[in-house]
Design a protein around this motif. Structure first.
Motif, PDB file in Angstrom:
ATOM      1  N   PRO A  89      96.541 -13.103 -52.359  1.00  0.00           N
ATOM      2  CA  PRO A  89      95.813 -12.544 -54.143  1.00  0.00           C
ATOM      3  C   PRO A  89      97.328 -12.771 -54.780  1.00  0.00           C
ATOM      4  O   PRO A  89      96.531 -12.674 -56.248  1.00  0.00           O
ATOM      5  CB  PRO A  89      95.540 -11.097 -53.342  1.00  0.00           C
ATOM      6  CG  PRO A  89      95.812 -10.787 -51.588  1.00  0.00           C
ATOM      7  CD  PRO A  89      96.615 -11.870 -51.663  1.00  0.00           C
ATOM      8  N   SER A  90      98.332 -11.840 -54.572  1.00  0.00           N
ATOM      9  CA  SER A  90      99.555 -12.803 -55.870  1.00  0.00           C
ATOM     10  C   SER A  90      99.611 -13.891 -55.861  1.00  0.00           C
ATOM     11  O   SER A  90     100.799 -14.480 -55.590  1.00  0.00           O
ATOM     12  CB  SER A  90     100.608 -11.895 -55.608  1.00  0.00           C
ATOM     13  OG  SER A  90     101.638 -11.859 -56.167  1.00  0.00           O
ATOM     14  N   ARG A 116      88.789 -11.902 -56.043  1.00  0.00           N
ATOM     15  CA  ARG A 116      88.911 -10.879 -57.014  1.00  0.00           C
ATOM     16  C   ARG A 116      90.014  -9.559 -55.728  1.00  0.00           C
ATOM     17  O   ARG A 116      89.365  -9.119 -54.747  1.00  0.00           O
ATOM     18  CB  ARG A 116      88.184 -10.153 -57.717  1.00  0.00           C
ATOM     19  CG  ARG A 116      87.758 -10.946 -59.359  1.00  0.00           C
ATOM     20  CD  ARG A 116      87.392 -10.245 -59.761  1.00  0.00           C
ATOM     21  NE  ARG A 116      86.635 -10.920 -61.414  1.00  0.00           N
ATOM     22  CZ  ARG A 116      85.878 -10.499 -62.062  1.00  0.00           C
ATOM     23  NH1 ARG A 116      85.118 -10.311 -61.860  1.00  0.00           N
ATOM     24  NH2 ARG A 116      85.651 -11.222 -62.821  1.00  0.00           N
ATOM     25  N   PRO A 117      91.138  -9.241 -55.881  1.00  0.00           N
ATOM     26  CA  PRO A 117      91.917  -8.407 -55.304  1.00  0.00           C
ATOM     27  C   PRO A 117      90.913  -6.877 -55.424  1.00  0.00           C
ATOM     28  O   PRO A 117      91.190  -6.089 -54.160  1.00  0.00           O
ATOM     29  CB  PRO A 117      92.728  -8.350 -55.718  1.00  0.00           C
ATOM     30  CG  PRO A 117      93.359  -9.729 -56.138  1.00  0.00           C
ATOM     31  CD  PRO A 117      92.063 -10.418 -56.741  1.00  0.00           C
ATOM     32  N   PHE A 118      90.094  -6.792 -56.474  1.00  0.00           N
ATOM     33  CA  PHE A 118      89.494  -5.690 -56.970  1.00  0.00           C
ATOM     34  C   PHE A 118      87.751  -5.357 -56.844  1.00  0.00           C
ATOM     35  O   PHE A 118      88.073  -4.754 -56.864  1.00  0.00           O
ATOM     36  CB  PHE A 118      89.760  -5.091 -58.628  1.00  0.00           C
ATOM     37  CG  PHE A 118      89.138  -6.231 -59.026  1.00  0.00           C
ATOM     38  CD1 PHE A 118      87.864  -6.338 -60.081  1.00  0.00           C
ATOM     39  CD2 PHE A 118      90.938  -6.574 -60.154  1.00  0.00           C
ATOM     40  CE1 PHE A 118      87.911  -7.292 -61.150  1.00  0.00           C
ATOM     41  CE2 PHE A 118      90.594  -7.710 -60.300  1.00  0.00           C
ATOM     42  CZ  PHE A 118      89.107  -7.808 -61.060  1.00  0.00           C
ATOM     43  N   GLY A 119      88.021  -6.672 -56.260  1.00  0.00           N
ATOM     44  CA  GLY A 119      86.009  -6.961 -55.678  1.00  0.00           C
ATOM     45  C   GLY A 119      85.752  -7.983 -56.747  1.00  0.00           C
ATOM     46  O   GLY A 119      85.373  -8.185 -57.799  1.00  0.00           O
ATOM     47  N   GLU A 126      89.241 -18.140 -64.232  1.00  0.00           N
ATOM     48  CA  GLU A 126      90.194 -16.961 -63.563  1.00  0.00           C
ATOM     49  C   GLU A 126      90.275 -18.100 -62.217  1.00  0.00           C
ATOM     50  O   GLU A 126      91.704 -17.907 -62.304  1.00  0.00           O
ATOM     51  CB  GLU A 126      89.215 -15.961 -62.751  1.00  0.00           C
ATOM     52  CG  GLU A 126      89.083 -14.810 -63.848  1.00  0.00           C
ATOM     53  CD  GLU A 126      88.476 -13.147 -63.249  1.00  0.00           C
ATOM     54  OE1 GLU A 126      88.898 -12.268 -63.615  1.00  0.00           O
ATOM     55  OE2 GLU A 126      86.999 -13.738 -62.030  1.00  0.00           O
TER      56      GLU A 126
END
Length: 308
Positions: A89-90, A116-119, A126
């Motif tokens: 993710p990073s 997306r790491p936050f959902g 992106e």
């Protein structure tokens, strides 16, 4: 940038499975022997190092993931090209893995289109930015890896947009949707943007439509090599006979998960490398017996009987 992929032979990209010892560390000796099978028997044209979910790399701490990459590259020993999985993710962690791959002499890096790491699903812009940030700090060709679930479920248009990036030279896609596969072959592979790679179930039809090959784990890859050889030789009837074996294997046991089925199949064929990382993935005794019996009806089982 466009490329002419039409004269290249079909690719068989194989991710070796990961053996674990009793302490749940990677079993280096078993890994090296398994890689020999992947190269010498499955006839992989490229090996994946810690890049797909069937390799169970996600269970490993970051340093141990890097060790698995090093050990896989060493086991291959430059016999065939290696693509190193750098998905994370990073983008900074992915870059670190990409730079490791370059230092080890790898031939490409494989990168999962992330969620997306936050959902939520990422926007195309992106994803393009994510890939551009990684490409800027690494120097190897990129294999775009598409597998909805662990990664983002991209539209065809978004997939084509990413395939047009200069550094993306391969696209591995796991949908098994013939309508989608056919369109992606047309708009990515035959358009010259990147080489399109499919799954075992779609192998023959993808080759017939102009796709560039397949990614599949062992022992599926041993059978996949036979499909490719028959197709390349122009023996369509034999290629179809072999391809039909993918209609039930692994589909009949996929409720157990692909990796557990592959590890169980390797054991049945006398090439076992141990069990899945606990606690998930063990087949029941009945499921194992059914799989063992079915494998004896396939070309894989016939080869095992011949060598017994």
């Amino acid at each position: 940038m466009t490329n002419d992929n039409s004269t290249l032979p079909p690719a068989l990209v194989v991710p070796p499975l990961t053996p674990f010892d009793a302490a749940l560390n990677v079993d280096r000796a078993a890994l090296a022997s398994h890689v020999d099978y992947v190269v010498d028997v499955c006839h992989a044209t490229m090996v994946v190092a810690a890049g797909v979910e069937t390799q169970e790399y996600h269970y490993l701490p970051f340093d141990e993931r890097k060790a698995l990459i090093r050990e896989t590259v060493a086991a291959v020993g430059a016999r065939v090209p290696v693509v190193v999985g750098i998905s994370h993710p990073s983008f900074r962690s992915a870059i670190e893995l990409g730079q490791l791959a370059s230092s080890l002499g790898a031939d490409a890096i494989q990168l999962l289109a992330p969620l997306r790491p936050f959902g939520g699903a990422p926007a195309t812009a992106e994803l393009v930015r994510y890939f551009e940030l990684i490409a800027k700090e690494t120097d190897l060709p990129i294999m775009l890896y598409l597998n909805s679930g662990p990664g983002a479920d991209l539209s065809v248009d978004a997939t084509v947009e990413l395939a047009k990036l200069d550094r993306v030279q391969f696209v591995k896609e796991s949908s098994r949707d013939l309508s989608r596969v056919g369109r992606l072959i047309e708009e990515i592979d035959l358009a010259g943007h990147a080489r399109y790679l499919t799954t075992a179930q779609m192998l023959l039809i993808s080759l017939q439509l102009g796709g560039s090959g397949v990614t599949m784990p062992p022992p599926l890859a041993e059978l996949g090599a036979k499909v490719i050889a028959a197709f390349t030789a122009g023996d369509t009837r034999e290629a179809a006979r072999l391809q039909r074996q993918f209609s039930l294997f692994p589909a009949r046991w996929m409720h157990c998960g692909l990796m557990p089925v592959m590890k169980s199949a390797l054991t049945a064929l006398g090439r076992g490398i141990g069990s899945p990382y606990p606690p998930f993935g063990a087949l029941t005794e009945d499921e194992t017996a059914q799989l063992d019996a079915f494998l004896q009806t396939t070309d894989l089982g016939k080869v095992t009987a011949h060598h017994a």
